[in-house]
Every structure is written in structure tokens, then in C-alpha cells.
Design a protein around this motif. Sequence first.
Motif, PDB file in Angstrom:
ATOM      1  N   GLN A 126       0.820  -1.215   0.000  1.00  0.00           N
ATOM      2  CA  GLN A 126       0.000   0.000   0.000  1.00  0.00           C
ATOM      3  C   GLN A 126       0.852   1.262   0.000  1.00  0.00           C
ATOM      4  OE1 GLN A 126      -3.084   0.117  -0.496  1.00  0.00           O
ATOM      5  NE2 GLN A 126      -4.035  -1.806   0.160  1.00  0.00           N
ATOM      6  N   THR A 127       2.069   1.182   0.510  1.00  0.00           N
ATOM      7  CA  THR A 127       2.939   2.357   0.592  1.00  0.00           C
ATOM      8  C   THR A 127       4.336   1.988   0.116  1.00  0.00           C
ATOM      9  OG1 THR A 127       3.558   1.844   2.878  1.00  0.00           O
ATOM     10  CG2 THR A 127       1.682   3.326   2.546  1.00  0.00           C
ATOM     11  N   ARG A 128       5.022   2.986  -0.402  1.00  0.00           N
ATOM     12  CA  ARG A 128       6.421   2.789  -0.776  1.00  0.00           C
ATOM     13  C   ARG A 128       7.174   4.092  -0.549  1.00  0.00           C
ATOM     14  NH1 ARG A 128       6.262   2.427  -7.399  1.00  0.00           N
ATOM     15  NH2 ARG A 128       5.762   4.620  -7.813  1.00  0.00           N
ATOM     16  N   SER A 129       8.493   4.002  -0.598  1.00  0.00           N
ATOM     17  CA  SER A 129       9.335   5.180  -0.390  1.00  0.00           C
ATOM     18  C   SER A 129       9.153   6.177  -1.539  1.00  0.00           C
ATOM     19  CB  SER A 129      10.807   4.763  -0.299  1.00  0.00           C
ATOM     20  OG  SER A 129      11.002   3.843   0.744  1.00  0.00           O
ATOM     21  N   ARG A 130       9.508   7.425  -1.272  1.00  0.00           N
ATOM     22  CA  ARG A 130       9.430   8.455  -2.304  1.00  0.00           C
ATOM     23  C   ARG A 130      10.582   8.301  -3.290  1.00  0.00           C
ATOM     24  NH1 ARG A 130       8.583  14.420  -0.584  1.00  0.00           N
ATOM     25  NH2 ARG A 130      10.819  14.242  -0.188  1.00  0.00           N
ATOM     26  N   PHE A 131      10.320   8.610  -4.552  1.00  0.00           N
ATOM     27  CA  PHE A 131      11.385   8.656  -5.544  1.00  0.00           C
ATOM     28  C   PHE A 131      12.301   9.841  -5.249  1.00  0.00           C
ATOM     29  CE2 PHE A 131       8.330   6.557  -8.663  1.00  0.00           C
ATOM     30  CZ  PHE A 131       8.972   5.331  -8.599  1.00  0.00           C
ATOM     31  N   ALA A 132      13.576   9.659  -5.537  1.00  0.00           N
ATOM     32  CA  ALA A 132      14.515  10.782  -5.398  1.00  0.00           C
ATOM     33  C   ALA A 132      14.236  11.853  -6.447  1.00  0.00           C
ATOM     34  CB  ALA A 132      15.957  10.280  -5.521  1.00  0.00           C
ATOM     35  N   ILE A 133      13.726  11.445  -7.604  1.00  0.00           N
ATOM     36  CA  ILE A 133      13.337  12.377  -8.660  1.00  0.00           C
ATOM     37  C   ILE A 133      11.849  12.151  -8.930  1.00  0.00           C
ATOM     38  CG2 ILE A 133      13.694  13.089 -11.055  1.00  0.00           C
ATOM     39  CD1 ILE A 133      16.538  11.984 -10.829  1.00  0.00           C
ATOM     40  N   VAL A 134      11.064  13.193  -8.809  1.00  0.00           N
ATOM     41  CA  VAL A 134       9.616  13.043  -8.938  1.00  0.00           C
ATOM     42  C   VAL A 134       9.258  12.695 -10.383  1.00  0.00           C
ATOM     43  CG1 VAL A 134       7.394  14.206  -8.705  1.00  0.00           C
ATOM     44  CG2 VAL A 134       9.226  14.685  -7.075  1.00  0.00           C
ATOM     45  N   PRO A 135       8.543  11.591 -10.604  1.00  0.00           N
ATOM     46  CA  PRO A 135       8.142  11.237 -11.976  1.00  0.00           C
ATOM     47  C   PRO A 135       6.996  12.107 -12.464  1.00  0.00           C
ATOM     48  CG  PRO A 135       7.266   9.638 -10.418  1.00  0.00           C
ATOM     49  CD  PRO A 135       8.121  10.591  -9.616  1.00  0.00           C
ATOM     50  N   TYR A 136       6.700  11.967 -13.745  1.00  0.00           N
ATOM     51  CA  TYR A 136       5.599  12.715 -14.346  1.00  0.00           C
ATOM     52  C   TYR A 136       4.313  12.465 -13.556  1.00  0.00           C
ATOM     53  CZ  TYR A 136       1.991  14.007 -17.735  1.00  0.00           C
ATOM     54  OH  TYR A 136       0.904  14.565 -18.345  1.00  0.00           O
ATOM     55  N   PRO A 137       3.665  13.526 -13.043  1.00  0.00           N
ATOM     56  CA  PRO A 137       2.475  13.352 -12.183  1.00  0.00           C
ATOM     57  C   PRO A 137       1.194  13.195 -13.004  1.00  0.00           C
ATOM     58  CG  PRO A 137       3.129  15.660 -12.220  1.00  0.00           C
ATOM     59  CD  PRO A 137       4.086  14.936 -13.112  1.00  0.00           C
ATOM     60  N   ARG A 138       0.896  11.987 -13.423  1.00  0.00           N
ATOM     61  CA  ARG A 138      -0.248  11.715 -14.294  1.00  0.00           C
ATOM     62  C   ARG A 138      -1.574  12.093 -13.640  1.00  0.00           C
ATOM     63  NH1 ARG A 138      -3.570   7.355 -16.101  1.00  0.00           N
ATOM     64  NH2 ARG A 138      -3.027   6.129 -14.278  1.00  0.00           N
ATOM     65  N   ARG A 139      -1.588  12.177 -12.312  1.00  0.00           N
ATOM     66  CA  ARG A 139      -2.845  12.446 -11.615  1.00  0.00           C
ATOM     67  C   ARG A 139      -3.387  13.836 -11.917  1.00  0.00           C
ATOM     68  NH1 ARG A 139       1.387  12.591  -8.284  1.00  0.00           N
ATOM     69  NH2 ARG A 139       1.731  14.331  -6.847  1.00  0.00           N
ATOM     70  N   TYR A 140      -2.559  14.728 -12.473  1.00  0.00           N
ATOM     71  CA  TYR A 140      -3.039  16.078 -12.789  1.00  0.00           C
ATOM     72  C   TYR A 140      -3.554  16.186 -14.221  1.00  0.00           C
ATOM     73  CZ  TYR A 140      -0.790  17.387  -8.412  1.00  0.00           C
ATOM     74  OH  TYR A 140      -0.434  17.475  -7.092  1.00  0.00           O
ATOM     75  N   GLU A 141      -3.641  15.082 -14.937  1.00  0.00           N
ATOM     76  CA  GLU A 141      -4.200  15.110 -16.284  1.00  0.00           C
ATOM     77  C   GLU A 141      -5.729  15.149 -16.231  1.00  0.00           C
ATOM     78  OE1 GLU A 141      -2.842  11.693 -18.376  1.00  0.00           O
ATOM     79  OE2 GLU A 141      -0.844  12.509 -18.780  1.00  0.00           O
TER      80      GLU A 141
END
Length: 789
Positions: free
Chosen positions: A602-617
Motif C-alpha cells: 500500500q505504501t512505498r518510499s518516495r522517488f529521489a526524482i519526482v516522476p511525471y504526475p499523471r494524476r493532474y491530467e
Amino acid sequence: MTVRNLDALFRPKSVAVIGASHRPGSVGAMVWKRLTEGGFTGPIWAVNPKYDILDGHATVGDVGDLPEPPTVAIICTRPATWPAIVHNLGGHGTRAVVIVGETRSDEDRMHLRHALSAARPHLLRILGPGSLGIITPALHAHLGAPACTVKAGGVAWVSQSNALTNAVLGWADARGLGFSHAVALGDEADVDAGDVLDYLASDAATRAILLEVDTIHAARKFMSAARAAARNKPVLALRSGRDDPTDALYTAAFRRAGMVRVDSLDDLLDEIETLGLGRVAAGSSATLITSDRGLATLSRDAFRAAGDTLAPCSQQNTAAIRDALPLATAGNPLLLGATALPEHFGTALKVLADQRDTGTAFVVHASTHSAPAEEVAQVLIAHQRYAYRGLLACFFGGISLATRDALHAHGIPVHSTPQRLARAFARLVDYRLGRELLMQTPEGQPARVSAAVDAAQAQACAALKAGITELDGDAAAQLLAHFGLIALSPQQHAEPAVVDIKVELRDDENFGPVFRFSAPSEDGIAPPLRLYGLPPLNPILSRDVVAKSAYARYTDPESILAALTSVSQVVCDIREIVGLSLALRVMHDRVAVVDPHIRLSQTRSRFAIVPYPRRYEETFDWHGEKLTVRPIRPEDETAHRDMIDAMTPDDLRLRFFGAVRGFDHSQLARMTQIDYDREMALIATVPTADGSTRTLGVVRAVSDPDNETAEFAVAVRSDQKGRGLGRLLTQRIIAYAKTRGTHWLVGEVLRENSAMLGLAKSCGFTVTHTDDPAVMAFRMPLTDNDKNA
């Protein structure tokens, strides 16, 4: 916290030393001596109840007795006193402290935690504990206990090691070299390497940054800061411990950030000379000038070993050299001959100035009767203006200190051997190539239908709901197939393969999810391929991985690039994936997946580099067209240029506060290749008849590193004005900034831009005057606390 109040450390106006002392060998005595001997011109105060006068300076017994709040305080007292001192300083308005003392016990660490808590309400920054200090030579500000005073220069030194910092400062001082700033980070309880990189990225006095680190803390912040810094200036990193199992990950992180990793302290020290003094363009070629055949051979060998960056000598160059220097042997190296005179070196620089393909000029010389080193040096100074890509020198046998200092004063670096000269230049070339990698525009990634991504997401969520945390075989293959990754059937496993590339997703304690790639040795003699990659990958970054494999020449690399990019998209889009392992079987005509295994949570660590945020499409009908509003991507560069080209000169002037003729690739890359952790650009696009998209407008918010304030701007194609697109985009960037927890959205506009002023007011911004009568400011609070402020 990041850059908040760091300017106090780097540009102090007044300093107090808490625990200043006369006692020989004490920390308070060393710090006070270095501050006073350094010549800091601002007010300084000693705080110690045992003294009335210290070296002619009136001493106060307590922080509360100071005549005014110092910008910075240096704390030299025992840990038990830190919380109260920090509380009092913060309450009086001090903005930063340097803690020189160390924490050696659990009790000491408890006092440090209390000091950090005391600092937080006042936004007071703490450098240390265990810090040698911070030095800004241009202000004669030595805040700490460095072993020597430091000269001003163009390179910043940042290190986690006090001993190494002292050694480097002493080495540079003995050679007449200096620094823009020198920072010993200590234990990084508050101010860390990422914070300092953030500040130095925009520091005009710093032309390059030399970084020594053992461990990176707060990897996302560090990577954002490092990438921002490397876009502006060379950043070179030294990390010891090549036998550390995670060292390859640091190599990948440095490269991904556009930094240049150096292999030894000697290499880093050479760059103090090259970058701190030289105005050297980081081109890809150089021309050697020397008088001696033996030196020419040594120098050529050195450059070949460092990367073979010597420019070819064209027929045009050869003819020009023969006309101006009849006794010289044209080529690279350019051999002036054993009887060359000092002025011949100047003539060579003038001739090469007209031949732009010759690159940076390197003069390698050993003193002769006809050309004494000191006289050659003076000629180089007089003719430096002809070296349009910079001039570096190497004098065998040494030169006098006065001559060395004169060369330094004119920005000409001096190295002791051709090998050091060649390696120093090779690292500049590495920086240029790494920066180009950061700025390249990747080709469009394979289109992923939202329904396919949603189906993969649903499969992962359904598995977790059913208590399944491991997907193997057909289940894993089904999820991967949504991203175009096709697994081999058991019957296909016998097909001939070039190589199997093992891909693993691991959760690193510092960098979060990272990829590990491995492949066997091609011939059994060369080492196997083992390297790391930080998601998200795109085809350009994937190509960088593939290029390191000896197998690349046996197959079309494009299928490998697509597969690596797709694996990255799986991990970025499906946040429930916390672990992955598979083999990419590379065949001559395609790539397939073998033995996939996926681990879910259900949870994972944060990426060091933020990937493309598809949720804002989002896509919806707008004036009879299908409008998509989404975050900008690097591959939007061409469409973004077309949007700007479609704007009228007056609209461009109003948006960019001046006449704009156009933008080159590097400028457009900065607009389209953004760090989603700190910046958001939402674009509005519509489909075109040829299947591509057209960008109609863009709204952008760039937050400060503390996410306190974000600067906002919007631009719309001139032929789309009056249709409500600016308002639509503005409302969405306001909503985005609120979800980010940003406190204030701000911007500036030319007073004559009545349309933008009206839009800002109607959206809820407060419009005010600025110091510039031609510019208005607008500001909107985004949290309840700010609205009540």
C-alpha cells in the motif's frame, strides 16, 4: 527547510562568538582568533561572563546583553548550553548559528534535539554540530576554526569532512588560490549538502562547486538542488569508498544530476585551479602549443589517455601557421621549435584565434635560453584575449611566485604536468556532456492509453485487497502487458538471445526506489555490467544505460530503449509496486520479458526524482474541442516553440517583460524539462488532424525550496485570447498549489497589462505597487493561517 536564512551564513553583517576565550587551545580562542585575524569589517562581539575585554573588544556576559542581534552566532560552548542559547538568539532575531562542538554521547544528542526545537519557531538555521565553519573570503568572514585564512576565488568548496576541508584550504593557500565560499557541513543536523547546493546554484560569486560527500541525506532535496546547480555551473563531486556496495548508485545519482564525479582528491584540487581562475569554455576540443618535441609527445599521450580531445589540424590551419610561423611544425600539438622566442607563443595564439575549430588553447612549456618561462608567461597574459575558448598553461620546472600570481590575476590556470592539465580539461568536457544529457529533448514516449494504465492499477489494487502481495508468472505478465512488455511463453524460451539483462527495483534507504541493471561479461574477461538508474527513465536516459553495455553493437538498441523506458513507466505509474525483478531477453529483432516477479504494498518510499504526475491530467469538452490540461513533458518542446511563435510580439513583451525574438533549445528545455518537485507547468492542448497535439496555453508556478511562496505566470496563444483559457489555467494552478501546501502564490505584471491585472483580481489576488513604477505585484494566500496573517 532549505535556503531559508542561508544568506545570513553566506553573507553575514554581524557576528557574535558565544564562548569566546583567551585560553590557549580552546575552541573559543581558535574561533575568536580566526574571526578577528580574518578582517571581518562588520560588528563582532565576544560573549563570555569571564571577561570584560577580549583583544580590545568589549565582552558581554550573556546573549541578552548584546547591543543588537547578530546575523550569525558561533557557539563554542558545551552541548548542555545549546538549547537556551539558541532559544535566546532566535528570540532576539539572530538568523543562523554555527555549532563548532561535537555530540559524543546520547545526552549530547538530546541537547542537540532540544536546540533544533528551539530554533524552529524562529526559522533560525543551524550549521553543524561538529562544523569547522563557513567562510566567505570576499567579506573576510571566517565563521569557525579553519586552519588558515582564505583568499577569494571563484570556486565553492562544500565538504562533510573537517580534516579534508582544512587540508584543501591549506593546499589552495600555498598556491595562491581561493574560494567564493568554503563550507564544512559537520553532522548536518539542519543545514545539509542539498541546502548549500540550492544556495550556491544562484550565487553570482560562485563559478563552480566542488563537493565532497560520504552519504547523501534527504535524497529528493539533494537531487533537485544538484540538478538545478548543474544546469547553471559545473558541479564536481568526490566520494571515497569505491568498494562500498552502494557506490555505483552514487555514481548514477551524480550523473543523473549532471554532476561530474572525480576519482581522487588530486583531481578535485586541480579543478580549484582550472575552474576557480580560468574562463574556460567547456568545449570538446583543445590545441596544444609547445616548443619541445619531447613535451609535445608527453602532452599528446596525456590527452589521449584523458579522452583524446585534441582538435584536428585542418589544411586551413596548417597554411595559416606556416605563413605566420615558418619554423613551426603545424599540427596538434603545434610545435614551435627549440629556438622559439616568447613572442612566437603570442603569434600562435593570434593565428589560432582565427581558426575557431581549434578549441581551448593549452601552452606546455619548459624554460629555455631563448624563451624563459617568465617571459613566455608575460606574453600569454598580453595575448590572452585571443584565446576565445580559454587559455591554460603548464610550466615544467615551475615559475616564480610573482609570475604565478600574475597569471592567476589574469584568469590563466597553471598546472604542473600535462597529465593534470589533460584530466582537468577532460572533466570540463564531461560536465558539458552531462549538462547536454540533462537538456536533451527525448523523443515521445510510447503512448499509454489511460484505460490500460487504469487497468494495471486496478489489478494491483485488487491483488492487495485480496491479501496478495506477490505477483509471478501470468499475473505479473498480465500487468506488464498493459505497458507493452510482452513475456515469453515457455515454448519461446529456447529462442536464441543476444543477452539477458537483469532488471531489479530496489528500495535504497537514501534514494528510495532505484533500478539495478546487470548483464554477464561479453567475453568472460571484461567485467560484467552492473549499474544503477534512478527512475523515471526516458529513451535518452535509457540510451545512456545501454551505451555502457558491450552487447549494444549486436542488436538494434531501440527495442532495448523502449523496454527499459516501459519498465520505468510501470514503476512510476503503479505506485503499489515496491519491488520488481525480471530479465529483458534481448534478441536480434525484439526484446521480451522473462521470469517477471512483482512485489506490492500500500505504501512505498518516495522517488529521489519526482516522476511525471499523471494524476493532474484531465480531458473535457471546451468550445467544441477536446481540451486536455496536463503537466508539461520534455517532449513538448516543439509544440511549446510553436505556441510561442504564434504569439504576437506585444503579447510576448507583456509576458516576458521585454522584447523577445525567440528562444533557443536550451531555453525551451528549461521550460519543458521541469523538476516536478519544485515546479509545475500545466499546458492546455488540443488534438490536430495529423494525430499530434497543439499547445494553446501554459500556466507555471515555481516554488521556493521551502514551498513558502510560488511565483505564478500564465501565457495563452494570441489567437486564443478572450475565450477564458487564461482563467481556466489560473484556477487549476491555484488548486495545484493548494494541494502542495504552498502558502502564497505571487506574481508580477507590467502596469500596462490590463488583461492580466483584471484576471488576477477576478481570481482573488491582491494587487499592489512595487518599487518599479512600471510593475505591479499580485499575491494570494493559500492557507487559512496566511489568510489570517
